[in-house]
Scaffold this active site. Structure first.
Site, PDB file in Angstrom:
ATOM      1  CE  LYS A 130     -67.846  32.140   3.201  1.00  0.00           C
ATOM      2  NZ  LYS A 130     -69.079  32.474   3.904  1.00  0.00           N
ATOM      3  CG  ASP A 180     -67.070  33.959   6.410  1.00  0.00           C
ATOM      4  OD1 ASP A 180     -68.291  33.812   6.544  1.00  0.00           O
ATOM      5  OD2 ASP A 180     -66.263  33.041   6.604  1.00  0.00           O
ATOM      6  N   GLY A 221     -75.431  33.326  23.661  1.00  0.00           N
ATOM      7  CA  GLY A 221     -74.587  34.304  22.982  1.00  0.00           C
ATOM      8  C   GLY A 221     -75.288  35.638  22.862  1.00  0.00           C
ATOM      9  CE  LYS A 281     -71.240  41.702  14.601  1.00  0.00           C
ATOM     10  NZ  LYS A 281     -70.099  40.981  15.200  1.00  0.00           N
ATOM     11  N   GLY A 296     -77.491  38.128  19.188  1.00  0.00           N
ATOM     12  CA  GLY A 296     -78.136  37.710  20.443  1.00  0.00           C
ATOM     13  C   GLY A 296     -78.714  38.881  21.218  1.00  0.00           C
ATOM     14  CB  VAL A 313     -67.916  32.597  27.290  1.00  0.00           C
ATOM     15  CG1 VAL A 313     -68.278  31.122  27.201  1.00  0.00           C
ATOM     16  CG2 VAL A 313     -67.808  33.205  25.889  1.00  0.00           C
ATOM     17  CG  ASN A 318     -73.254  30.917   9.586  1.00  0.00           C
ATOM     18  OD1 ASN A 318     -74.214  30.725   8.854  1.00  0.00           O
ATOM     19  ND2 ASN A 318     -72.602  32.069   9.641  1.00  0.00           N
TER      20      ASN A 318
HETATM   21  P1  NAI Z   1     -70.751  37.991  17.927  1.00  0.00           P
HETATM   22  O1  NAI Z   1     -69.315  37.616  17.830  1.00  0.00           O
HETATM   23  O2  NAI Z   1     -71.136  39.429  17.956  1.00  0.00           O
HETATM   24  O3  NAI Z   1     -71.421  37.300  19.197  1.00  0.00           O
HETATM   25  C1  NAI Z   1     -71.173  36.004  19.612  1.00  0.00           C
HETATM   26  C2  NAI Z   1     -71.391  35.962  21.110  1.00  0.00           C
HETATM   27  O4  NAI Z   1     -71.318  34.606  21.544  1.00  0.00           O
HETATM   28  C3  NAI Z   1     -70.346  36.731  21.916  1.00  0.00           C
HETATM   29  O5  NAI Z   1     -70.977  37.564  22.866  1.00  0.00           O
HETATM   30  C4  NAI Z   1     -69.538  35.620  22.582  1.00  0.00           C
HETATM   31  O6  NAI Z   1     -68.988  36.018  23.849  1.00  0.00           O
HETATM   32  C5  NAI Z   1     -70.602  34.550  22.764  1.00  0.00           C
HETATM   33  N1  NAI Z   1     -70.086  33.211  22.951  1.00  0.00           N
HETATM   34  C6  NAI Z   1     -68.996  32.632  22.412  1.00  0.00           C
HETATM   35  N2  NAI Z   1     -68.870  31.373  22.844  1.00  0.00           N
HETATM   36  C7  NAI Z   1     -69.930  31.130  23.650  1.00  0.00           C
HETATM   37  C8  NAI Z   1     -70.363  30.004  24.398  1.00  0.00           C
HETATM   38  N3  NAI Z   1     -69.696  28.857  24.390  1.00  0.00           N
HETATM   39  N4  NAI Z   1     -71.497  30.107  25.130  1.00  0.00           N
HETATM   40  C9  NAI Z   1     -72.191  31.266  25.163  1.00  0.00           C
HETATM   41  N5  NAI Z   1     -71.815  32.371  24.471  1.00  0.00           N
HETATM   42  C10 NAI Z   1     -70.697  32.304  23.724  1.00  0.00           C
HETATM   43  O7  NAI Z   1     -71.447  37.242  16.682  1.00  0.00           O
HETATM   44  P2  NAI Z   1     -72.819  37.583  15.987  1.00  0.00           P
HETATM   45  O8  NAI Z   1     -72.581  38.487  14.831  1.00  0.00           O
HETATM   46  O9  NAI Z   1     -73.832  37.943  17.001  1.00  0.00           O
HETATM   47  O10 NAI Z   1     -73.198  36.177  15.328  1.00  0.00           O
HETATM   48  C11 NAI Z   1     -73.652  35.083  16.133  1.00  0.00           C
HETATM   49  C12 NAI Z   1     -73.740  33.845  15.259  1.00  0.00           C
HETATM   50  O11 NAI Z   1     -74.644  34.086  14.170  1.00  0.00           O
HETATM   51  C13 NAI Z   1     -72.422  33.438  14.598  1.00  0.00           C
HETATM   52  O12 NAI Z   1     -72.380  32.031  14.482  1.00  0.00           O
HETATM   53  C14 NAI Z   1     -72.518  34.054  13.207  1.00  0.00           C
HETATM   54  O13 NAI Z   1     -71.730  33.339  12.265  1.00  0.00           O
HETATM   55  C15 NAI Z   1     -73.989  33.881  12.915  1.00  0.00           C
HETATM   56  N6  NAI Z   1     -74.508  34.831  11.942  1.00  0.00           N
HETATM   57  C16 NAI Z   1     -74.459  36.152  12.194  1.00  0.00           C
HETATM   58  C17 NAI Z   1     -74.971  37.051  11.294  1.00  0.00           C
HETATM   59  C18 NAI Z   1     -74.970  38.528  11.566  1.00  0.00           C
HETATM   60  O14 NAI Z   1     -75.689  39.265  10.873  1.00  0.00           O
HETATM   61  N7  NAI Z   1     -74.228  39.017  12.552  1.00  0.00           N
HETATM   62  C19 NAI Z   1     -75.567  36.609  10.011  1.00  0.00           C
HETATM   63  C20 NAI Z   1     -75.629  35.168   9.865  1.00  0.00           C
HETATM   64  C21 NAI Z   1     -75.092  34.326  10.801  1.00  0.00           C
END
Ligand code: NAI
Length: 347
Positions: free
Chosen positions: A80, A115, A180, A183, A185, A204, A262
């Site tokens: 990292k 990250d 959430g 991407k 969700g 949110v 994560n």
């Molecule tokens: P993203 O940033 O595209 O989506 C996150 C979503 O959560 C957003 O729509 C945001 O508005 C929403 N959000 C934020 N706070 C919230 C709350 N309190 N209640 C409800 N919704 C809320 O992120 P992404 O890429 O979809 O990743 C989601 C999670 O998965 C993160 O924790 C990320 O670290 C983890 N992750 C993602 C990977 C990936 O391939 N994108 C790989 C491994 C882990």
């Protein structure tokens, strides 16, 4: 001038402080393990309060990458990097390029990626200084957005948990909350809807909710503040880390937690409480390995290998749940045990 100063840390392959005062670069690269292959892990950019705080974070995160890759059976070690600074201020092209040169000086022992605090577009700039960058956009020869793969892995994990709980991996009619709609969700919403599940969503960001309703009018929207307390079969955290605090898990009404976010556990006690309440917690670092599995396609995995590894997430979850039952531990502890075994079993 760019300098890399070794910081001796027991049990780590190599830790370097990376500095170039002229451009304003200050950070660390930590290589925790090279046992399974070159160390892979993202670059985190954050306004750490001190170099000590940054060092502690990079050590913790690089070790976690070792176990994540080992548990997923990937040919990577754990690494990292962190850069100290507010992302919006510190992310200048000279800083990112010099960081790339620092990565290059490690000659492939550390492969960097996206990250918190970095975007894929930043990686393109980092790549001006090194070829050791993973997860570049497809237009730049990389494997592109890992989110669909991550969602596939979460889905495989859910089916495995479903089999354990209900004797079938068919999720038809199961009530599943997706927290959430980013991407990952939004991909989950699609996979679960296709699988015949009843999907509840919370975000949110109202735009994300509107997009979801446009595509899937049958989806049920619930308030984000209280969504984790919903009465459902599975809660799928796909937003933030740290959401499984003790108070929260005491008031959850679900059979399982299976999501991509994560570091979901706010404290180890939360895992104990879920165990005592018979809530099956599928450990995050096993469930969300799809992102890193996707990157393996840049290092020799064929599309078939990637698909097989994503499906295998379900098998690993099943092994974790078996081990937790056998040893009467939390699933998180069982997952760590399996990751360590796979690490030690490396050639
Ligand atoms: P993203 O940033 O595209 O989506 C996150 C979503 O959560 C957003 O729509 C945001 O508005 C929403 N959000 C934020 N706070 C919230 C709350 N309190 N209640 C409800 N919704 C809320 O992120 P992404 O890429 O979809 O990743 C989601 C999670 O998965 C993160 O924790 C990320 O670290 C983890 N992750 C993602 C990977 C990936 O391939 N994108 C790989 C491994 C882990």
């Amino acid at each position: 001038m760019l300098t890399l100063d070794d910081v001796p840390v027991p049990e780590y392959e190599r830790v370097v402080r990376v500095n170039d005062d002229e451009v304003g670069l200050d950070g660390y690269i930590a290589i925790h393990s090279l046992t399974r292959g070159p160390s892979l892990g993202g670059l985190r950019i954050r306004a750490y309060r001190s170099p000590e705080e940054a060092l502690a974070d990079v050590l913790r995160l690089s070790e976690a990458m070792t176990y994540k890759s080992a548990a997923a059976g990937l040919p990577f070690g754990g690494g990292k990097a962190v850069i100290i600074g507010e992302p919006s201020e510190i992310k200048t092209p000279p800083v990112l390029e010099q960081f790339g040169r620092a990565v290059d000086a490690l000659e492939g022992a550390y492969i960097t990626a996206e990250d918190v605090g970095t975007l894929v577009s930043d990686l393109v700039v980092v790549a001006n200084g090194t070829k050791w960058v993973a997860g570049l956009p497809a237009s730049h020869g990389g494997s592109g957005d890992p989110s669909p793969a991550t969602a596939k892995g979460v889905f495989a994990a859910m089916r495995s948990v479903g089999k354990r709980l209900w004797g079938t991996d068919d999720l038809t009619g199961r009530k599943i909350l997706v927290q959430g709609l980013g991407k990952v969700g939004s991909e989950m919403l699609e996979l679960l809807t296709k699988a015949g599940a009843t999907v509840l969503v919370a975000d949110v960001d109202t735009k994300r909710i509107e997009t979801a309703i446009d595509r899937y009018p049958e989806v049920e929207v619930i308030p984000s503040e209280t969504c984790l307390q919903a009465t459902v079969d599975i809660v799928s955290p796909c937003a933030l880390g740290g959401i499984l605090a003790t108070g929260t898990v005491e008031d959850m009404h679900c059979s399982a937690v299976v999501g991509s976010a994560n570091n979901q556990l706010n404290s180890p006690d939360a895992a104990d409480i879920m165990k005592s309440r018979n809530i099956v917690y599928a450990p995050d670092f096993i469930v969300n390995a799809g992102g890193i599995i996707n990157i393996a396609s840049e290092y020799g995995y064929t599309p078939e290998d990637v698909d097989a590894a994503l499906e295998a997430i379900g098998d690993t979850v099943s092994s974790v749940l078996d081990a937790a039952d056998r040893r009467q531990t939390t699933t998180h502890e069982a997952a760590m045990l399996i990751a360590r075994e796979r690490l030690e079993g490396a050639d």
